[in-house]
Enzyme design. Structure first.
Site, PDB file in Angstrom:
ATOM      1  CG  HIS A 303      -1.608   1.168   1.168  1.00 46.31           C
ATOM      2  ND1 HIS A 303      -3.143   0.951   1.159  1.00 46.31           N
ATOM      3  CD2 HIS A 303      -1.681   2.301   1.673  1.00 46.31           C
ATOM      4  CE1 HIS A 303      -3.811   2.170   1.061  1.00 46.31           C
ATOM      5  NE2 HIS A 303      -3.110   2.726   1.662  1.00 46.31           N
ATOM      6  CG  HIS A 346       0.489   6.362   9.622  1.00 48.50           C
ATOM      7  ND1 HIS A 346      -0.204   7.387   8.972  1.00 48.50           N
ATOM      8  CD2 HIS A 346       2.027   6.504   9.484  1.00 48.50           C
ATOM      9  CE1 HIS A 346       1.039   8.150   8.559  1.00 48.50           C
ATOM     10  NE2 HIS A 346       2.037   7.883   9.014  1.00 48.50           N
ATOM     11  CD  GLU A 352      -2.476  10.864   8.986  1.00 50.46           C
ATOM     12  OE1 GLU A 352      -3.568  10.281   8.994  1.00 50.46           O
ATOM     13  OE2 GLU A 352      -1.358  10.388   8.827  1.00 50.46           O
ATOM     14  CG  HIS A 376      -6.254  10.082  13.004  1.00 46.13           C
ATOM     15  ND1 HIS A 376      -6.873   9.598  11.822  1.00 46.13           N
ATOM     16  CD2 HIS A 376      -6.991   9.355  14.066  1.00 46.13           C
ATOM     17  CE1 HIS A 376      -7.877   8.888  12.054  1.00 46.13           C
ATOM     18  NE2 HIS A 376      -8.137   8.846  13.442  1.00 46.13           N
ATOM     19  CG  HIS A 382      -3.830   7.215  12.647  1.00 49.85           C
ATOM     20  ND1 HIS A 382      -2.767   8.116  12.870  1.00 49.85           N
ATOM     21  CD2 HIS A 382      -3.844   7.142  11.168  1.00 49.85           C
ATOM     22  CE1 HIS A 382      -2.052   8.371  11.983  1.00 49.85           C
ATOM     23  NE2 HIS A 382      -2.784   8.119  10.777  1.00 49.85           N
TER      24      HIS A 382
HETATM   25 FE   LIG Z   1      -2.274   8.394   8.927  1.00 52.13          FE
END
Ligand SMILES: [Fe+2]
Length: 450
Positions: A303, A346, A352, A376, A382
């Site tokens: 990803h 992450h 974010e 976040h 998260h």
């Molecule tokens: Fe993130």
């Protein structure tokens, strides 16, 4: 009639919308009356139609050529006639950084339901609800995020922000931005950009209107470099639309509201300031249809980082480290093999803030709903909840079309501070942080996938 001409008569011919000009950061020229735009020079001794020539500088005179932005306006009155003496006014829900409330905790993972409409009549100014702020408006660093709730058109009222350019992301309803440089209509799945200092009026074409705003205090948004992707894909310059010149010659008692260094002021004039008959230059508003964003992604495994979906980026001065990235998660094929396909777990130095425009976001199948927001913050972990994790860990690795999904992220290098509105009045989901509770420990010291 020969065959060639016959063939041409059946060709489909789509006319571009003549209200807009195509391109990103182009040096445009446009006039609402013939001959209003001087040719070959900017500031003739006398302008046609008795217009006044005026320059609007969006960057310092000496900014490098690739960043230098200015527009020459040919207007009925110069801008000095569009303001008088200023009086401070209170716009209580529109906050600017630094806005650090000692009673508000910003450390955490947060998610909100859509901020509901109320019965109160709200304009673009009174309906702006700041959710987070970052940086410092006085040093032109950082940003703020807002949700707008608009039910009423501004009438004989105009606005400009000296603090910021505004990136507008509609989620519900349609708005018209009648600006000094032309008219932009926007609806969900489109965005609009309103440059710093540009005067405009906001009207409701279809209400109530709700959406998100990123207020950029810093250097302007630009297209990201595509690197090895090459010359195409992501947001293509031709899909950005700048309005053609349009003006009002209207005498009416009018109020102009100005945001300046985080404070709001009003001034009164006796005419419309939207009086630019012709203009040329590269400092101008635009809109962009998010459906024209061409996503690039994994075609074999893993990803990629979400930066692969950057639509626009506003630099911070540190190479590769944005003041703000505007990132789009839209419909796309998922084809990666032997891969956990949703966003991975992450922890990020960047902060974010996400919003859902419509549909279902793949890392959070429930709870992050259209009109909703999540945050976040800097270095707060998260990732997928248990259902998303289990689903993606066990799905058959077949090509899968991720349909009916459009979310975005305002990502900034600076920590975002919640406003009192976001912390106490907005519909905060108190249980959001619990969404990871059900994740299990699978490790028992023995090898093999679990
Ligand atoms: Fe993130």
């Amino acid at each position: 009639m020969d065959q060639q001409i016959q063939a041409n008569t059946t060709m489909k011919h789509v006319q571009p919308d003549s209200n807009y000009m195509s391109g990103f950061g182009n040096d445009f020229e446009t006039e609402a009356l013939p001959g209003a735009l001087p040719q070959g020079m900017n500031s003739p001794q006398k302008c046609n139609y008795g217009l006044y020539a005026e320059q609007l500088s969006g960057t310092a005179f000496t900014a490098p050529r690739g960043q230098n932005e200015r527009t020459w306006c040919y207007r009925i009155r110069p801008s000095v006639k569009h303001t008088g003496r200023f009086a401070k006014i209170d716009v209580p829900y529109w906050k600017s950084a630094p806005c650090v409330d000692p009673d508000v905790i910003s450390l955490g993972q947060y998610r909100w339901d859509p901020v509901p409409h109320s019965d109160a009549p709200l304009t673009w100014i009174s309906g702006m609800r700041t959710m987070t702020t970052a940086g410092d408006v006085n040093t032109q660093v950082g940003m703020a995020t807002h949700i707008y709730l608009v039910t009423e058109s501004m009438q004989d009222e105009y606005f400009f922000s000296a603090d910021s350019e505004l990136l507008v992301v509609p989620q519900e309803g349609r708005l018209r931005f009648s600006t000094e440089l032309g008219v932009i209509d926007v609806e969900p799945k489109e965005i609009a950009m309103l440059p710093r200092g540009l005067v405009y009026r906001v009207e409701v074409l279809e209400g109530p209107a709700r959406g998100f705003v990123c207020e950029n205090y810093g250097q302007k948004f630009d297209l990201p470099g595509r690197g090895p992707i090459g010359a195409n894909c992501l947001a293509n310059p031709r899909d950005f639309k700048t309005p053609v010149a349009a003006y009002e010659d209207r005498d009416a008692s009018s109020r102009v509201v100005i945001k300046w260094c985080g404070q709001f002021h009003e001034t009164f004039i006796d005419h419309s300031p939207l009086d630019v008959v012709a203009w040329h230059g590269n400092y101008a508003p635009f809109k962009y249809d998010l459906r024209t964003f061409s996503p690039v992604g994994a075609v074999l495994f893993d990803h990629p980082d979400p930066s692969i979906f950057t639509v626009l980026t506003a630099p911070s001065g540190v190479p590769g480290t944005a003041n703000i990235d505007f990132v789009l998660f839209r419909e796309r094929w998922m084809v990666a093999e032997n891969t956990f396909r949703p966003p991975w777990y992450h922890k990020n130095i960047m902060s974010e803030l996400m919003g859902n425009i419509y549909g279902i976001y793949d890392a959070k199948p429930e709870g992050f709903i259209p009109g909703g927001t999540s945050l976040h913050n800097m270095m707060l972990p998260h990732g997928p909840d248990r259902d998303a994790f289990e689903g993606a860990s066990n799905e058959l690795m077949q090509p899968h079309f991720l349909d009916n999904t459009m979310s975005f992220m305002f990502e900034t290098r600076f920590p975002q501070h919640l406003t009192p509105f976001a912390a106490t009045e907005a519909p905060l989901q108190d249980n959001y942080v619990d969404c990871w509770d059900a994740l299990e420990k699978k490790f028992d010291g023995t090898p093999g996938t679990k």
